[in-house]
Motif scaffolding. Structure first.
Motif, short mmCIF file in Angstrom:
data_model
loop_
_atom_site.label_atom_id
_atom_site.label_comp_id
_atom_site.label_asym_id
_atom_site.label_seq_id
_atom_site.Cartn_x
_atom_site.Cartn_y
_atom_site.Cartn_z
N UNK A 1 0.83 -1.21 0.00
CA UNK A 1 0.00 0.00 0.00
C UNK A 1 0.86 1.25 0.00
N UNK A 2 1.96 1.21 0.73
CA UNK A 2 2.84 2.38 0.76
C UNK A 2 3.50 2.60 -0.59
N UNK A 3 3.98 1.52 -1.22
CA UNK A 3 4.60 1.66 -2.54
C UNK A 3 3.61 2.25 -3.55
N UNK A 4 2.32 1.91 -3.39
CA UNK A 4 1.30 2.37 -4.34
C UNK A 4 0.63 3.66 -3.90
N UNK A 5 1.18 4.31 -2.84
CA UNK A 5 0.64 5.57 -2.33
C UNK A 5 -0.78 5.43 -1.80
N UNK A 6 -1.12 4.24 -1.33
CA UNK A 6 -2.42 4.03 -0.69
C UNK A 6 -2.31 4.20 0.82
N UNK A 7 -1.09 4.37 1.31
CA UNK A 7 -0.84 4.58 2.73
C UNK A 7 0.39 5.46 2.88
N UNK A 8 0.41 6.23 3.96
CA UNK A 8 1.59 7.05 4.25
C UNK A 8 2.54 6.33 5.19
N UNK A 9 2.17 5.13 5.63
CA UNK A 9 3.02 4.37 6.54
C UNK A 9 3.69 3.25 5.78
N UNK A 10 5.02 3.19 5.79
CA UNK A 10 5.72 2.14 5.05
C UNK A 10 5.68 0.78 5.73
N UNK A 11 5.35 0.72 7.03
CA UNK A 11 5.38 -0.55 7.73
C UNK A 11 4.30 -1.50 7.19
N UNK A 12 4.56 -2.76 7.35
CA UNK A 12 3.57 -3.77 6.97
C UNK A 12 2.44 -3.76 7.98
N UNK A 13 1.32 -4.41 7.63
CA UNK A 13 0.17 -4.46 8.53
C UNK A 13 0.55 -5.13 9.86
N UNK A 14 1.36 -6.19 9.79
CA UNK A 14 1.77 -6.89 11.01
C UNK A 14 2.61 -5.98 11.90
N UNK A 15 3.52 -5.21 11.27
CA UNK A 15 4.36 -4.30 12.05
C UNK A 15 3.53 -3.18 12.65
N UNK A 16 2.56 -2.65 11.90
CA UNK A 16 1.70 -1.61 12.43
C UNK A 16 0.91 -2.11 13.63
N UNK A 17 0.39 -3.33 13.53
CA UNK A 17 -0.37 -3.89 14.63
C UNK A 17 0.51 -4.10 15.85
N UNK A 18 1.72 -4.62 15.61
CA UNK A 18 2.63 -4.87 16.73
C UNK A 18 3.03 -3.59 17.44
N UNK A 19 3.18 -2.50 16.69
CA UNK A 19 3.60 -1.24 17.31
C UNK A 19 2.44 -0.51 17.95
N UNK A 20 1.21 -0.76 17.48
CA UNK A 20 0.06 -0.02 18.01
C UNK A 20 -0.59 -0.73 19.18
N UNK A 21 -0.37 -2.03 19.36
CA UNK A 21 -0.98 -2.78 20.45
C UNK A 21 0.08 -3.58 21.17
N UNK A 22 0.22 -3.36 22.46
CA UNK A 22 1.15 -4.12 23.27
C UNK A 22 0.43 -4.69 24.48
N UNK A 23 0.98 -5.76 25.03
CA UNK A 23 0.44 -6.39 26.23
C UNK A 23 1.47 -6.26 27.33
N UNK A 24 1.02 -5.87 28.51
CA UNK A 24 1.92 -5.75 29.65
C UNK A 24 1.27 -6.38 30.87
N UNK A 25 2.06 -7.10 31.66
CA UNK A 25 1.52 -7.72 32.85
C UNK A 25 1.04 -6.65 33.83
N UNK A 26 -0.04 -6.98 34.53
CA UNK A 26 -0.61 -6.06 35.52
C UNK A 26 -0.62 -6.76 36.87
N UNK A 27 0.41 -6.55 37.70
CA UNK A 27 0.47 -7.23 38.99
C UNK A 27 -0.64 -6.78 39.91
#
Length: 287
Positions: free
Chosen positions: A72-98
């Motif tokens: 999508x980025x190569x075709x100018x359909x997105x301004x983010x070069x990251x792949x969908x998996x990388x975007x998801x990984x960076x936008x959602x994280x899990x952290x333990x809650x003691x």
């Protein structure tokens, strides 16, 4: 929203972005050709042509995969070069809650958001506003010696809130305070003197820290919210019991912020109403 783009402009943008991705990956035309499975001349043409034609989907996808960017980025359909998996990984994280309040992760999030408005829907009553006696009643049976650490962390959090340049908005269901005041449900067995002391602390803090601290009470029969904290525009963390789910995606943060604003807008009791409500609760149980 996707915008219509002239074919020639899209093709030109493809060439620019393909070249940029190759430079960043330090990939030569020959190396990319081998990875994609085409002749070197094909890659050369992709980079230097001046027509409106784009390569087929297979070549676009293969180039994107080889260079670690999204098609999508190569075709100018997105301004983010990251792949969908990388975007998801960076936008959602899990952290333990003691169970204890000694939680450096969420404290780091508070410090990161210093200066921004922090919106908070607690799982029960806000820990940083509880008395020491209440925290001991709540945590000591389960945490033993670490209860003192939990209490210290709660007091540190309140001290930090007093000194930080952040506004705090807290939204809670009406029934939570009522259940606490009358020692029902989760609060069953909480002695009357502790409840009265806690109400006095809530009252003092809500008046001392207003307007930087504003507490709203909503009707859970009409509205519902999972426990969460929104750290300005930076992230939103949901409390799931054993873990936090933290979102850094701008669009999702905006959605959750609008949800919180609905809780405030539809609240039955505003921050100005809270002190009188606390006095009425106190009078009802002190008889």
């Amino acid at each position: 929203m996707w915008e219509k783009m002239d074919k020639r402009d899209r093709a030109a943008q493809f060439r620019i972005r393909l070249g940029r991705a190759m430079d960043q990956r330090q990939t030569s035309q020959s190396a990319l050709a081998r990875q994609v499975g085409v002749d070197r001349s094909t890659i050369s043409q992709l980079l230097t042509g001046d027509g409106a034609r784009l390569p087929n989907a297979h070549v676009v996808g293969a180039c994107a995969s080889a260079l670690g960017v999204s098609a999508d980025w190569l075709l100018s359909l997105s301004d983010r070069p990251e792949s969908a998996a990388e975007l998801l990984a960076s936008s959602l994280t899990m952290a333990e809650a003691p169970r204890a309040l000694v939680d450096e992760r969420i404290y780091e999030w508070h410090r990161e958001a210093a200066g921004y408005k922090i919106r908070y829907v607690p799982a029960a009553l806000p820990d940083m506003m509880k008395t020491r006696a209440f925290l001991e009643w709540e945590y000591a049976p389960h945490l033993g010696r670490t209860a003192d650490q939990a209490i210290g962390a709660s007091e540190d959090r309140l001290a930090w809130m007093r000194s930080a340049q952040s506004d705090y908005e807290i939204a809670m269901p009406l029934f939570e305070l009522h259940s606490f005041a009358h020692a029902t449900g989760y609060y069953h067995g909480l002695p009357l003197d502790l409840r009265l002391e806690q109400i006095d602390r809530f009252l003092a803090l809500s008046e001392q820290l207003y307007p930087r601290l504003r507490i709203y009470l909503y009707d859970a029969k009409r509205l519902y919210s999972a426990p969460m904290t929104i750290f300005g525009p930076l992230l939103c963390a949901f409390y799931a019991g054993s873990h936090y789910m933290a979102f850094r995606d701008k669009d999702r943060i905006e959605v959750f912020t609008r949800h919180f604003d609905t809780l405030v807008r539809e609240a039955d009791l505003t921050a100005r109403d809270l002190p009188e409500h606390l006095r009425q609760l106190r009078a009802a149980i002190a008889r």
